[in-house]
Design an enzyme around this catalytic site. Structure first.
Site, mmCIF file in Angstrom:
data_model
loop_
_atom_site.group_PDB
_atom_site.id
_atom_site.type_symbol
_atom_site.label_atom_id
_atom_site.label_comp_id
_atom_site.label_asym_id
_atom_site.label_seq_id
_atom_site.Cartn_x
_atom_site.Cartn_y
_atom_site.Cartn_z
ATOM 1 N N HIS A 16 7.165 109.930 31.317
ATOM 2 C CA HIS A 16 5.946 109.120 31.429
ATOM 3 C C HIS A 16 5.807 108.528 32.832
ATOM 4 O O HIS A 16 4.713 108.443 33.371
ATOM 5 C CB HIS A 16 5.955 107.999 30.379
ATOM 6 C CG HIS A 16 5.813 108.519 28.977
ATOM 7 N ND1 HIS A 16 4.751 108.206 28.175
ATOM 8 C CD2 HIS A 16 6.586 109.357 28.253
ATOM 9 C CE1 HIS A 16 4.879 108.834 27.003
ATOM 10 N NE2 HIS A 16 6.006 109.534 27.034
ATOM 11 N N ASP A 119 0.465 102.882 28.999
ATOM 12 C CA ASP A 119 1.025 103.922 28.147
ATOM 13 C C ASP A 119 0.682 103.694 26.673
ATOM 14 O O ASP A 119 0.529 102.560 26.226
ATOM 15 C CB ASP A 119 2.546 103.848 28.299
ATOM 16 C CG ASP A 119 3.176 105.192 28.125
ATOM 17 O OD1 ASP A 119 3.550 105.791 29.137
ATOM 18 O OD2 ASP A 119 3.269 105.648 26.964
#
Ligand code: UDP
Length: 475
Positions: A16, A119
């Site tokens: 990520h 996120d």
């Protein structure tokens, strides 16, 4: 209207942090002030890139939040997903992530950016952004295909209709007939329960009430699923990938994520000495853990395949003395044929080299898309998360790969996949007519990927549209 200022807040996992950094760089290159929000132990993963971006005259920075490792029951300094060595650490990590809410609020209050890209692992971020009257964009880090499949699994729960773990069921209502088994789902999905770590309901609510979703993909790759996600599942989404293509120089490609365990020049020299498309690259990302006996079979499978290889094994130097995973005399026998990288590899640098003609991958989305962008056919070996969905995209929809046949979802991998099977799959993507066909198709996607991010391409335009919209929201 002043300069747009965007916060980028990735979950602390390399799969990520790496694409989020690329996204922040893309925004900065379009004149946006980009600030990465992370925790102290993760700063050095971003530092070099941020400095390089600043040297190019673009505005980019880093701000930190303390990671509450101890308060969540984790060892001090444990601040990223690849450090989670036992199952009980995942819920603790998740607890620590939840505890980041108030520190983030404080920093938003202090700095007052115009937008928060956070996120999907931070479902509370939509509400937090709303407190400051700024839009929140969600970053999932996976394919449109996996997002659609996951959502339909959540909505229709077809796994409830089968009587055994290995009986296939159809993922309902997708443009293609995709079949999975319960074994390929996480335990929570199998039981239809809500996990402590991934909270699908909260994630969905937060996504629906957010400003929209940023996808690291390109329209030409998964057209039907980009459309399905927007038109059927009714999500607002901007596709701006493949974001890894923003790394054009050797320097940028060689320094993504951790410090590589091999010198970039040494690595390139080794690859330069090989014929085009003659080397297979094997790497399973930053989290999946292959045990000794499975690694042993991979080694034997590579030898059995007769192909040249670069094999990344995530084993530290301290364990080197007793390398049970390595067959006796293997490195000596493979001296001219194979390169083993113990630790972190400069993956994009390797994949983009003309000597590399195939990729054995765990189907993490970044790796999959990096393989697509490099135009190489793949051997798919999914382990956990949404990797089994990405495998289906590669092997059944794009048709640029073959499966090694793993049937079981697990972060710790010992699927008992035998050397003969591994060797055969490797040969299938490297030599022969079928390999050539897949390689041609893969090259086609590589061309489309490049075009998508160039001026006038679909991803280029979507990013422009998004920035324009955010600027008008700001005013
Ligand atoms: N990666 C790398 N070197 C390694 C292992 C991984 O550069 O030795 C990078 C890879 O290029 C990708 C990311 O780490 O960008 C891994 O993300 P992915 O989604 O493929 O898998 P995950 O690590 O999340 O399972």
């Amino acid at each position: 209207m002043g300069q747009l200022h965007v916060f980028f807040f990735p979950v602390m996992a390399h799969g990520h942090m790496i694409p989020t950094l690329d996204i922040a760089k893309l925004f900065a290159a379009r004149g946006v002030k980009s600030t990465i929000i992370t925790t102290p132990m993760n700063v050095h993963f971003f530092q070099k890139s941020v400095e390089r971006t600043n040297q190019l005259g673009f505005e980019m920075g880093i701000l930190t939040l303390e990671f509450p490792a101890a308060a969540a029951g984790l060892p001090e300094g444990c601040e990223s997903a690849d450090q989670l060595t036992s199952d009980d650490m995942f819920p603790k990590f998740s607890k620590a992530l939840t505890m980041l809410q108030y520190p983030l609020e404080r920093i938003l209050d202090e700095v007052r950016p115009d937008c928060l890209v956070a996120d999907s692992f931070f479902p509370w971020a939509t509400e937090v952004a709303a407190k400051f009257n700024i839009p929140r964009l969600v970053f999932h880090g996976t394919s449109f295909f996996a997002l659609c499949a996951t959502e339909n699994m959540r909505l229709y729960k077809p796994q409830r209709e089968v009587s055994s773990d290995d009986e296939p069921f159809l993922v309902p209502d997708l443009p293609h007939q995709i079949r999975l088994t319960k074994m390929q789902l996480s335990e929570d999905e199998r039981n239809g329960s809500e996990s402590d770590f991934i909270k699908p309901i909260k994630m969905k609510e937060s996504e629906l009430s957010s400003y929209g979703v940023i996808a690291n993909s390109f329209y030409e790759l998964e057209t039907e699923y980009a459309d399905y996600y927007r038109n059927v599942l009714k999500r607002r989404a901007w596709h701006i990938g493949p974001v890894s293509l923003c790394n054009r120089e050797v320097e940028d490609k060689a320094h993504r994520g951790k410090e590589a365990a091999i010198d970039k020049h040494e690595c390139l020299k080794w690859l330069d000495s090989k014929e085009p498309n003659s080397v297979i690259y094997i790497c399973f990302g930053s989290v999946a853990k292959f045990d000794d006996s499975q690694l042993y079979e991979i080694a034997m499978g590579l030898e059995f395949s007769g192909q040249q290889f670069v094999w990344v094994v995530r084993r530290g130097k301290s364990e080197e003395e007793n390398e049970k995973w390595l067959p006796e005399g293997f490195e000596e026998r493979m001296k001219d044929k194979g390169l083993i990288i113990r630790g972190w590899a400069p993956q994009v640098l390797i994949l983009d080299h003309k000597a590399v003609g195939g990729f054995v991958t765990h189907c993490g989305w970044n790796s999959t898309l990096e393989g697509v962008s490099a135009g190489v056919p793949m051997v798919t070996w999914p382990a956990f998360a949404e990797q089994f969905y990405n495998e289906k995209l590669v092997t059944e929809i794009l048709r640029i790969g073959v499966s090694v046949g793993n049937k079981k979802w697990s972060i710790k991998v010992n699927n008992g996949v035998r050397r003969e099977v591994i060797g055969k799959a490797v040969r299938q993507v490297m030599v022969g007519e079928e390999a050539e066909e897949m390689r041609n198709k893969a090259r086609g996607f590589k061309k489309m990927a490049k075009k998508a991010v160039e001026e006038g391409g679909s991803s280029y335009i979507d990013l422009n549209d998004l920035i324009r919209e955010l600027s008008s929201y700001q005013s």
